[in-house]
Structure formats: C-alpha cells, structure tokens
Design an enzyme around this catalytic site. Structure first.
Site, mmCIF file in Angstrom:
data_model
loop_
_atom_site.group_PDB
_atom_site.id
_atom_site.type_symbol
_atom_site.label_atom_id
_atom_site.label_comp_id
_atom_site.label_asym_id
_atom_site.label_seq_id
_atom_site.Cartn_x
_atom_site.Cartn_y
_atom_site.Cartn_z
ATOM 1 N N ASP A 158 0.804 -1.154 0.045
ATOM 2 C CA ASP A 158 -0.081 0.060 0.028
ATOM 3 C C ASP A 158 0.865 1.145 -0.042
ATOM 4 O O ASP A 158 2.153 1.170 -0.652
ATOM 5 C CB ASP A 158 -0.990 -0.158 1.296
ATOM 6 C CG ASP A 158 -2.176 0.544 1.042
ATOM 7 O OD1 ASP A 158 -2.298 1.852 0.922
ATOM 8 O OD2 ASP A 158 -3.190 -0.215 1.145
ATOM 9 N N HIS A 189 -3.492 5.843 3.935
ATOM 10 C CA HIS A 189 -4.333 4.692 3.172
ATOM 11 C C HIS A 189 -3.839 3.349 3.720
ATOM 12 O O HIS A 189 -4.584 2.443 4.068
ATOM 13 C CB HIS A 189 -4.240 4.716 1.795
ATOM 14 C CG HIS A 189 -5.117 3.766 0.786
ATOM 15 N ND1 HIS A 189 -4.635 2.688 0.656
ATOM 16 C CD2 HIS A 189 -6.560 3.882 0.539
ATOM 17 C CE1 HIS A 189 -5.795 1.920 0.062
ATOM 18 N NE2 HIS A 189 -6.722 2.889 0.035
ATOM 19 N N SER A 344 -11.108 -0.242 -1.166
ATOM 20 C CA SER A 344 -9.919 -0.388 -0.664
ATOM 21 C C SER A 344 -10.181 -0.831 0.956
ATOM 22 O O SER A 344 -9.371 -1.437 1.603
ATOM 23 C CB SER A 344 -9.100 0.845 -0.402
ATOM 24 O OG SER A 344 -8.228 1.229 -1.578
#
Length: 397
Positions: A158, A189, A344
């Site tokens: 990520d 994120h 996600s």
C-alpha cells in the site's frame, strides 16, 4: 492493463516470431511513457534470463548511442514462484529486439496504479466488524475466534503503514519501499487498511503480525512494476521466514487490466500467500481492472451498512465476495483515526477474515472458497452477474 501496441513498422517482425502472447494496448492516459514490463516464458532458466538481460543491456546501450535516447534501460528483475519478468525504460528499437527473443512471453506498457479509496466522512460509525461476524445486520459486537490470526503474517502492500501507531504495537515491522525513499505513510491509506485487517481496536485479525510494504506514494499512486516488485519481495520474505502457507497479502489498489499484474498475484497465491484485492471504485465490471481480474485471488466488492452494493463499487462475475466498504473507521498516521470509503476498505476485511481462517488451519488454496461458501446471501442489487454473498467469519452468530 493492456500490453503495448507497437507502431506498424514492428508488425511484420512480431508476426514472424513464435506467435507469442503479445497483447495489444487498449490505450489510456495511465501509460508511463517508454516504460515496459517484459515477461519471460515459463521454464526460462536463470542462465537464460541473465543472458537475455545482458543482451538487452547491450542493445539498449547501442541504440542509445545511435539515437541519443534518454531511456535508462533495465531496472528491476522479478522472480515470483518461478514467474520471471523485469521492467525497464526502453526506446522502440530496443523493444523490437526484445520481442524477437523467443524466450519472451509478452510485453506490457507499465502504467500508473492508484489506491482504491474514496472520501473521508468525519464522525461516521464503525460497523464493519459487527457486520462480518453476524448473520443479521445491526449488531455492533464483534464475535471472533480467540486465535485472531495469531501466527499469521499479513503484508500490507500500500502507501506504507505508520509502524508506531498503537493499533499495531509489538506486531509490525517495516518491509520494503519500491516507490520512494520515505519509509513512512504520508497518505494514510495504508495505515487505514492495516488497521482494518489487523488493528487491535478496528481490526479483524487482531493478533496477526504485520509487514509494511510501500508501493504507492504519498499522493496515492505508483506503477505496475513497483507493485510487482513489492509482491516479489513479499514472497521472498515469506519464504525466508518459513511463512508460506501462513501468510496473507492485502492489495487495496489497482489500475487498468494488466496480465503481468495478474500473473504476479497468481504466483504469490500459488506460492502460499492468501491474496485479497479491491474490486475498484468505478461502478464498472471488475474484469477490466488489475489485479482484481486475476481469477486466483479473492476479489472484494464494497457493501453499505444496509447490505447494498456501495454506489461506487465495481461488480461482475470476477467478484468473489462483498465486504463492508462504505464509511469504515480505522487507524490514521500519528495515532489517530479516520473514516474512509472504497473497495480499499472492503479488501482488508476479507484479508483479515482470511488470515483468521489460516490460523484455524484452513489452507491458503481453500480460504476464498470457504468465504464464498459461508457468506451471507444478503446483498441487494449486487450488479450484473455478481455474487450477493457478504463476508462472514463463521462465528455462529
């Protein structure tokens, strides 16, 4: 992600060589100029691969001298469970030479890959954990097996992870960085997705070990080659630590269709790592996205708190399971929290439940099938040819 569409002067040469699987580019603004991924045929030996790389380097240098090209040549080599490939920055003449080598299977343009999150909604409720542990909606209690992923390693591929966040205390290490020289999560994120798959408070597999693998920048983007390099590192690391069969990998990212990306995640799964991926956020058929379109991995679409398909979620027959993805509260860099929506957020729920199953003795090869078997058939309007199964951890509740 499609492969390169060579200009007409190359077509005769391509037709003359062994009818290799050479895919034509479907276009798009995500192509990285002059950057390619070259995939070798199965069975190519180390000696043949090294010889090919040496020949490519010599050809590149010759063409660079002739034409004044500013391309940099070969960059990184990959070997994921016997799948050999490399990436580089080449001019057209060098690519023509590469295509004429009968050891080459196919060539792709390298492309931009982005995270699959959407918007932040402050002060939203956390609901995903309760939903995946109950057959009926509306329960906020998270019921789970006490093993909670203990003994399993989860690779978060990520934007990086805040390894100092209290959610991960004592269970996390930094792995590698394929995108820049900043070993932090400047985006947030990756920390958020890690909080969902294995955070102490917000996570599914609360006792799993975590490895931060950074392949996307603080801006949330990277390249297919960078993602493949990160996956290659994960397989090598898991093998060196005797963790194959006891590892999971979360990919809350994606781009347009890429056979190379799909091949890489498939080989990682075959090596002994359970791979969960995000379906994508364009409300389109996920078969046109990678790595979501790889049949071997577990592709997650996003659901809402009332068991509907999230409006943004991709769909299609390639989707394996729905999981909570709208308004998910999880960890943020610096010790805080934030709420995000996207496939996600669905993927790490799947990754975490998968890791918990591995800890209970389910094999890597069987995890996704098991999730589909026990999933709740409750998603309304899931999309054309799409499963209506919602992730369930088998708690009995």
């Amino acid at each position: 992600m499609g492969c390169i569409k060579v200009i007409s002067v190359f077509l005769a040469a391509i037709a003359a060589v062994d009818a290799r699987a050479f895919f034509h580019n479907r276009g798009g603004s995500d192509v990285i100029p002059n950057s390619y991924i070259v995939v070798m045929k199965d069975g190519v030996t180390t000696e043949d691969f090294d010889s090919h790389i040496s020949t490519v380097a010599a050809t590149h240098n010759l063409n660079k001298a002739k034409r004044g090209s500013e391309t940099v040549g070969h960059k990184d080599s990959f070997n994921i469970n016997g799948w050999r490939a490399y990436n580089g920055h080449f001019d057209e003449a060098t690519i023509e030479s590469i295509l004429n080598d009968d050891k080459v299977n196919y060539v792709e343009h390298d492309r931009v890959v982005k995270l699959a999150a959407l918007v932040t909604q402050p002060n939203a409720p956390t609901w995903g954990l309760g939903r995946v542990s109950h057959r009926a909606p509306g329960n906020r209690d998270f019921v789970y097996d006490s093993s909670a992923g203990q003994g399993i390693t989860i690779y978060g591929v990520d934007t990086g992870i805040d390894i100092r966040h209290p959610e991960f205390a004592g269970r996390i290490r930094w792995g590698t960085n394929t995108v820049d020289n900043d070993n932090t999560d400047g985006n947030g994120h990756g920390t958020h997705t890690a909080g969902t798959f294995a955070g102490t408070t917000y996570g599914v597999a609360k006792k799993a070990n975590i490895v931060a693998v950074k392949v996307l920048s603080a801006g949330g983007s990277g390249s297919t080659a960078g993602v493949i390099k990160g996956i290659d590192w994960c397989v090598t690391d898991a093998r060196s630590r005797n963790a194959l069969g006891k590892a999971a990998l979360n990919l809350s990212l994606g781009g347009s269709f890429s056979q190379a990306n799909n091949d890489a995640v498939t080989r990682a799964q075959e090596a002994g790592i359970f791979v969960a991926v995000a379906a994508g956020n364009d409300n389109r058929d996920a078969r046109n996205y990678s790595p979501a379109s790889a049949p071997a991995v577990c592709t997650a679409a996003s659901s809402t708190i009332d068991d509907q398909k999230s409006s943004f979620s991709n769909w299609g027959s390639i989707v394996d399971i729905y999981a909570p993805g709208s308004s998910i509260l999880s960890a943020a860099p610096g010790g805080g929290t934030r709420t995000l929506s996207g496939t996600s957020m669905a993927s790490p729920h799947v990754c975490g439940v998968g890791a918990a199953m591995l800890a209970q003795g389910v094999s890597v090869a069987q995890v996704c099938n098991r999730l589909k078997q026990i999933g709740n058939a409750v998603i309304r309007n899931p999309g054309t040819s799409t499963t209506n199964r919602l992730l369930y951890n088998g708690s009995g509740q």
